[in-house]
Design a protein around this motif. Structure first.
Motif, PDB file in Angstrom:
ATOM      1  N   ALA A 186       0.875  -1.100   0.070  1.00 27.93           N
ATOM      2  CA  ALA A 186      -0.063  -0.049  -0.057  1.00 27.93           C
ATOM      3  C   ALA A 186       0.757   1.194   0.173  1.00 27.93           C
ATOM      4  O   ALA A 186       1.810   1.403   0.524  1.00 27.93           O
ATOM      5  N   THR A 187       0.559   2.290  -0.664  1.00 25.84           N
ATOM      6  CA  THR A 187       1.254   3.607  -0.601  1.00 25.84           C
ATOM      7  C   THR A 187       0.244   4.618   0.143  1.00 25.84           C
ATOM      8  O   THR A 187      -0.981   4.511  -0.045  1.00 25.84           O
ATOM      9  N   VAL A 188       0.588   5.620   0.463  1.00 28.68           N
ATOM     10  CA  VAL A 188      -0.234   6.768   0.940  1.00 28.68           C
ATOM     11  C   VAL A 188       0.282   8.151   0.338  1.00 28.68           C
ATOM     12  O   VAL A 188       1.116   8.434  -0.178  1.00 28.68           O
ATOM     13  N   THR A 189      -0.962   8.868   0.433  1.00 31.00           N
ATOM     14  CA  THR A 189      -0.828  10.254   0.068  1.00 31.00           C
ATOM     15  C   THR A 189      -0.990  11.081   0.887  1.00 31.00           C
ATOM     16  O   THR A 189      -2.007  11.099   1.787  1.00 31.00           O
ATOM     17  N   TYR A 190      -0.160  12.334   0.845  1.00 33.01           N
ATOM     18  CA  TYR A 190      -0.349  13.498   1.998  1.00 33.01           C
ATOM     19  C   TYR A 190      -0.995  14.688   1.378  1.00 33.01           C
ATOM     20  O   TYR A 190      -0.539  14.850   0.115  1.00 33.01           O
ATOM     21  N   PRO A 246       1.535  12.390  -3.530  1.00 35.59           N
ATOM     22  CA  PRO A 246       1.139  10.809  -3.611  1.00 35.59           C
ATOM     23  C   PRO A 246       2.025   9.900  -3.699  1.00 35.59           C
ATOM     24  O   PRO A 246       3.163  10.254  -3.928  1.00 35.59           O
ATOM     25  N   GLY A 247       1.989   8.529  -3.474  1.00 31.76           N
ATOM     26  CA  GLY A 247       2.870   7.613  -3.779  1.00 31.76           C
ATOM     27  C   GLY A 247       3.803   7.269  -2.645  1.00 31.76           C
ATOM     28  O   GLY A 247       4.752   6.670  -3.028  1.00 31.76           O
ATOM     29  N   HIS A 248       3.620   7.498  -1.538  1.00 30.21           N
ATOM     30  CA  HIS A 248       4.502   7.373  -0.357  1.00 30.21           C
ATOM     31  C   HIS A 248       4.705   6.039  -0.205  1.00 30.21           C
ATOM     32  O   HIS A 248       3.814   5.351   0.212  1.00 30.21           O
ATOM     33  N   ALA A 249       5.678   5.343  -0.502  1.00 30.95           N
ATOM     34  CA  ALA A 249       5.988   3.735   0.003  1.00 30.95           C
ATOM     35  C   ALA A 249       5.786   3.718   1.513  1.00 30.95           C
ATOM     36  O   ALA A 249       6.238   4.550   2.317  1.00 30.95           O
ATOM     37  N   THR A 250       5.322   2.403   1.750  1.00 32.02           N
ATOM     38  CA  THR A 250       4.961   2.300   3.321  1.00 32.02           C
ATOM     39  C   THR A 250       5.715   0.916   3.432  1.00 32.02           C
ATOM     40  O   THR A 250       5.897   0.021   2.607  1.00 32.02           O
ATOM     41  N   THR A 251       5.911   0.853   4.884  1.00 33.29           N
ATOM     42  CA  THR A 251       6.252  -0.807   5.090  1.00 33.29           C
ATOM     43  C   THR A 251       5.023  -1.496   5.858  1.00 33.29           C
ATOM     44  O   THR A 251       4.346  -0.623   6.896  1.00 33.29           O
ATOM     45  N   ALA A 291       3.080  -3.412   8.141  1.00 35.26           N
ATOM     46  CA  ALA A 291       3.188  -4.016   9.772  1.00 35.26           C
ATOM     47  C   ALA A 291       1.960  -5.194   9.983  1.00 35.26           C
ATOM     48  O   ALA A 291       2.345  -6.296  10.364  1.00 35.26           O
ATOM     49  N   SER A 292       0.927  -4.641   9.591  1.00 34.03           N
ATOM     50  CA  SER A 292      -0.266  -5.497   9.509  1.00 34.03           C
ATOM     51  C   SER A 292      -1.434  -4.971   8.790  1.00 34.03           C
ATOM     52  O   SER A 292      -1.462  -3.781   8.273  1.00 34.03           O
ATOM     53  N   SER A 293      -2.670  -5.779   8.944  1.00 38.15           N
ATOM     54  CA  SER A 293      -3.853  -5.200   8.306  1.00 38.15           C
ATOM     55  C   SER A 293      -4.191  -3.822   9.040  1.00 38.15           C
ATOM     56  O   SER A 293      -4.980  -3.254   8.150  1.00 38.15           O
ATOM     57  N   SER A 294      -3.839  -3.451   9.973  1.00 44.85           N
ATOM     58  CA  SER A 294      -4.497  -2.311  10.619  1.00 44.85           C
ATOM     59  C   SER A 294      -2.916  -1.255  10.957  1.00 44.85           C
ATOM     60  O   SER A 294      -3.309  -0.282  11.654  1.00 44.85           O
ATOM     61  N   GLN A 295      -1.931  -1.589  10.311  1.00 40.92           N
ATOM     62  CA  GLN A 295      -0.835  -0.381  10.696  1.00 40.92           C
ATOM     63  C   GLN A 295       0.192  -0.681   9.552  1.00 40.92           C
ATOM     64  O   GLN A 295       0.771  -1.541   9.128  1.00 40.92           O
ATOM     65  N   LEU A 296       0.649   0.542   9.201  1.00 38.74           N
ATOM     66  CA  LEU A 296       1.700   0.841   8.079  1.00 38.74           C
ATOM     67  C   LEU A 296       2.396   1.804   8.436  1.00 38.74           C
ATOM     68  O   LEU A 296       2.174   2.590   9.532  1.00 38.74           O
ATOM     69  N   THR A 297       3.853   1.729   8.073  1.00 41.39           N
ATOM     70  CA  THR A 297       4.726   2.750   8.738  1.00 41.39           C
ATOM     71  C   THR A 297       5.319   3.411   7.344  1.00 41.39           C
ATOM     72  O   THR A 297       5.675   2.686   6.386  1.00 41.39           O
ATOM     73  N   ASP A 298       5.540   4.676   7.323  1.00 42.27           N
ATOM     74  CA  ASP A 298       6.231   5.543   6.447  1.00 42.27           C
ATOM     75  C   ASP A 298       7.428   6.069   6.933  1.00 42.27           C
ATOM     76  O   ASP A 298       7.571   6.920   8.088  1.00 42.27           O
ATOM     77  N   PRO A 299       8.762   5.254   6.530  1.00 43.66           N
ATOM     78  CA  PRO A 299       9.855   5.712   7.120  1.00 43.66           C
ATOM     79  C   PRO A 299      10.344   7.019   6.622  1.00 43.66           C
ATOM     80  O   PRO A 299      11.575   7.464   6.953  1.00 43.66           O
ATOM     81  N   ALA A 300       9.814   7.614   5.598  1.00 44.89           N
ATOM     82  CA  ALA A 300      10.320   8.781   4.854  1.00 44.89           C
ATOM     83  C   ALA A 300       9.721  10.082   4.713  1.00 44.89           C
ATOM     84  O   ALA A 300       9.352  10.965   4.105  1.00 44.89           O
ATOM     85  N   PHE A 301       8.650  10.091   5.984  1.00 45.27           N
ATOM     86  CA  PHE A 301       7.645  11.428   5.964  1.00 45.27           C
ATOM     87  C   PHE A 301       8.475  12.650   6.334  1.00 45.27           C
ATOM     88  O   PHE A 301       9.260  12.748   7.065  1.00 45.27           O
ATOM     89  N   ASN A 302       8.248  13.651   5.370  1.00 47.21           N
ATOM     90  CA  ASN A 302       8.972  15.036   5.404  1.00 47.21           C
ATOM     91  C   ASN A 302       7.932  15.993   5.608  1.00 47.21           C
ATOM     92  O   ASN A 302       7.487  16.383   4.172  1.00 47.21           O
ATOM     93  N   ASN A 303       7.579  16.410   6.448  1.00 44.95           N
ATOM     94  CA  ASN A 303       6.670  17.795   6.579  1.00 44.95           C
ATOM     95  C   ASN A 303       7.429  19.055   6.196  1.00 44.95           C
ATOM     96  O   ASN A 303       6.908  20.145   6.378  1.00 44.95           O
ATOM     97  N   ALA A 304       8.616  19.097   5.706  1.00 48.92           N
ATOM     98  CA  ALA A 304       9.374  20.317   5.491  1.00 48.92           C
ATOM     99  C   ALA A 304       9.316  21.405   6.437  1.00 48.92           C
ATOM    100  O   ALA A 304       9.225  22.682   6.255  1.00 48.92           O
TER     101      ALA A 304
END
Length: 188
Positions: free
Chosen positions: A146-150, A159-164, A166-179
Motif C-alpha cells: 500500500a502507498t499513502v498520499t499526504y 502521492p505514492g509514498h511507499a510504506t512498510t 506491519a499488519s492489516s491495521s498498521q503501516l509505517t512511512d519511514p520517509a515522511f518529511n513535512n518540511a
C-alpha cells in the motif's frame, strides 16, 4: 405388451411408453452477483438452477473463499468472504433418483479487498521537521504494498509514498518529511 394365458388364449397388444429420467444438468451460467467484497456479507440474488434428474436436488460447492457456503436446498451462495481474489468455484448438484445423478459446473466469483480506512497516525502530534521521520498510519484493511498520499495545510498533494506493511491495521512511512510545515495534514 401381450398377455398369454395357459391353454393358448392371448390378449391383444397394448403399447405403453417408458420415460427415462432426463440427464441432470446445471443451467446457471454465473453467480448473481458475480462479485463480493472481503468482510462484507454476500447473499446470492438468485439461487442456482438445474434441469433433469428427479427433484429435490442437493447442492454443494468446493473451492469457495473461506467464510462462504452454499445452501444445500436452494443452491444459493452466501457468507462473508475473508480473502480477496478470483475463485473458480465448483458447484455440484445431486438429484433424488436411483441411481443418483450428479452434475457439476465451475463458476467464477471475484472478491475484492475492502477499502482501507485511516483512523490515525503516531506520533500524535507529528513533530515539525525538515527531514525524514518515521510515522505510523493506523486503520484497517491495509495490504502489503500500500502507498499513502499526504495533503499539506495549503492543499498540496504528495502521492505514492511507499510504506512498510506491519499488519492489516498498521503501516509505517519511514520517509515522511513535512518540511517543517506545521498545521493540519491529511493522509489517504
Amino acid at each position: 405388451v401381450t398377455v398369454v394365458n395357459p391353454g393358448g388364449g392371448s390378449s391383444s397388444a397394448f403399447s405403453f411408453t417408458v420415460s427415462a429420467v432426463a440427464t441432470l444438468s446445471i443451467t446457471s451460467t454465473a453467480f448473481n452477483p458475480s462479485t463480493a467484497t472481503v468482510g462484507t456479507g454476500y447473499s446470492a440474488v438468485q439461487a442456482m438452477a438445474a434441469t433433469g434428474g428427479t427433484t429435490p436436488y442437493t447442492w454443494s460447492v468446493s473451492g469457495q473463499p473461506s467464510g462462504m457456503s452454499m445452501n444445500a436446498t436452494s443452491g444459493a451462495l452466501y457468507g462473508t468472504p475473508t480473502a480477496s481474489g478470483t475463485f473458480n468455484i465448483t458447484v455440484t448438484v445431486k438429484d433424488s433418483s436411483s441411481p443418483q445423478q450428479t452434475a457439476s459446473k465451475v463458476l467464477t466469483l471475484t472478491v475484492s479487498a475492502s477499502a482501507p480506512t485511516v483512523t490515525g497516525v503516531s506520533p500524535s502530534p507529528v513533530p515539525k521537521k525538515n527531514g525524514s521521520q518515521t510515522i505510523t498510519i493506523n486503520g484497517s484493511n491495509f495490504v502489503s504494498g500500500a502507498t499513502v498520499t499526504y495533503h499539506d495545510p495549503q492543499g498540496n498533494t504528495y502521492p505514492g509514498h511507499a510504506t512498510t506493511f506491519a499488519s492489516s491495521s498498521q503501516l509505517t512511512d519511514p520517509a515522511f518529511n513535512n518540511a517543517n510545515d506545521g498545521g493540519t495534514w491529511t493522509v489517504t
